[in-house]
Design a protein around this motif. Structure first.
Motif, short mmCIF file in Angstrom:
data_model
loop_
_atom_site.label_atom_id
_atom_site.label_comp_id
_atom_site.label_asym_id
_atom_site.label_seq_id
_atom_site.Cartn_x
_atom_site.Cartn_y
_atom_site.Cartn_z
N HIS A 66 1.09 -1.16 -0.11
CA HIS A 66 -0.23 0.00 -0.16
C HIS A 66 0.94 0.96 -0.18
O HIS A 66 0.84 2.03 -0.59
N GLU A 69 2.09 1.05 -3.21
CA GLU A 69 1.77 2.08 -4.25
C GLU A 69 1.44 3.80 -4.19
O GLU A 69 1.52 4.49 -5.18
N GLU A 70 0.96 4.39 -2.83
CA GLU A 70 0.73 5.47 -2.77
C GLU A 70 2.15 6.79 -3.59
O GLU A 70 2.07 7.19 -3.58
N GLN A 71 3.29 5.84 -2.98
CA GLN A 71 4.34 6.81 -3.70
C GLN A 71 4.46 6.79 -4.82
O GLN A 71 4.84 7.37 -5.39
N LEU A 72 4.13 5.76 -5.95
CA LEU A 72 4.16 5.62 -7.01
C LEU A 72 2.95 6.48 -7.38
O LEU A 72 3.41 7.03 -8.50
N ALA A 73 2.22 6.40 -6.82
CA ALA A 73 0.65 7.41 -7.60
C ALA A 73 1.52 9.32 -6.98
O ALA A 73 0.79 9.78 -7.84
N SER A 74 1.79 9.21 -6.32
CA SER A 74 2.58 11.04 -5.99
C SER A 74 3.84 10.80 -7.00
O SER A 74 4.32 12.24 -6.73
N GLY A 75 4.08 10.02 -7.25
CA GLY A 75 5.03 10.22 -8.86
C GLY A 75 6.96 10.44 -7.89
O GLY A 75 7.39 10.67 -8.39
N GLU A 76 7.06 9.43 -6.87
CA GLU A 76 8.19 9.23 -6.16
C GLU A 76 8.79 8.07 -6.42
O GLU A 76 10.14 7.52 -5.87
#
Length: 93
Positions: A66, A69-76
Motif C-alpha cells: 500500500h 502504491e501511494e509513493q508511485l501514485a504521487s510520483g515518488e
C-alpha cells in the motif's frame, strides 16, 4: 490459517472459562480463530500463536505494498531500469 467455521468457532465465554485447555487444543489443531461471546455479542478473538504471527507478516507485506502504491501514485517511484542499476551498483561495492 484455516477458514472460520461459524458453527464450531463461536463459543460463549462461560464455556471458555470452564474448559480453557480444550479450547487451546482446538485452536492448535484447527489453526482457526475462535470468537468468544458474552451475552450473545462477540467480545474477543482467540487464535494460535503461529497463525497470529503469520497474520502479522501478511499484514506487514500488505502495508508495504500500500505504501509503495501511494509513493508511485504521487510520483515518488523509481523506474525499473534505475532501480536495477542502483541495486547492482550496491551489490558491486
Amino acid at each position: 490459517m484455516s477458514r472460520f467455521k461459524v458453527n464450531e468457532d463461536i463459543r460463549p465465554l462461560s464455556e471458555f472459562r470452564a474448559g480453557v485447555a480444550s479450547f487451546v487444543k482446538q485452536l492448535h489443531e484447527t489453526q482457526r480463530p475462535m470468537v468468544l461471546t458474552q451475552h450473545g455479542r462477540g467480545v474477543a478473538v482467540l487464535m494460535d500463536v503461529q497463525a497470529f504471527e503469520q497474520l502479522q507478516e501478511r499484514l506487514e507485506i500488505l502495508e508495504e505494498i500500500h505504501r509503495a502504491e501511494e509513493q508511485l501514485a504521487s510520483g515518488e517511484g523509481v523506474a525499473h531500469d534505475e532501480a536495477r542499476s542502483r541495486v547492482l551498483k550496491g551489490l558491486a561495492q
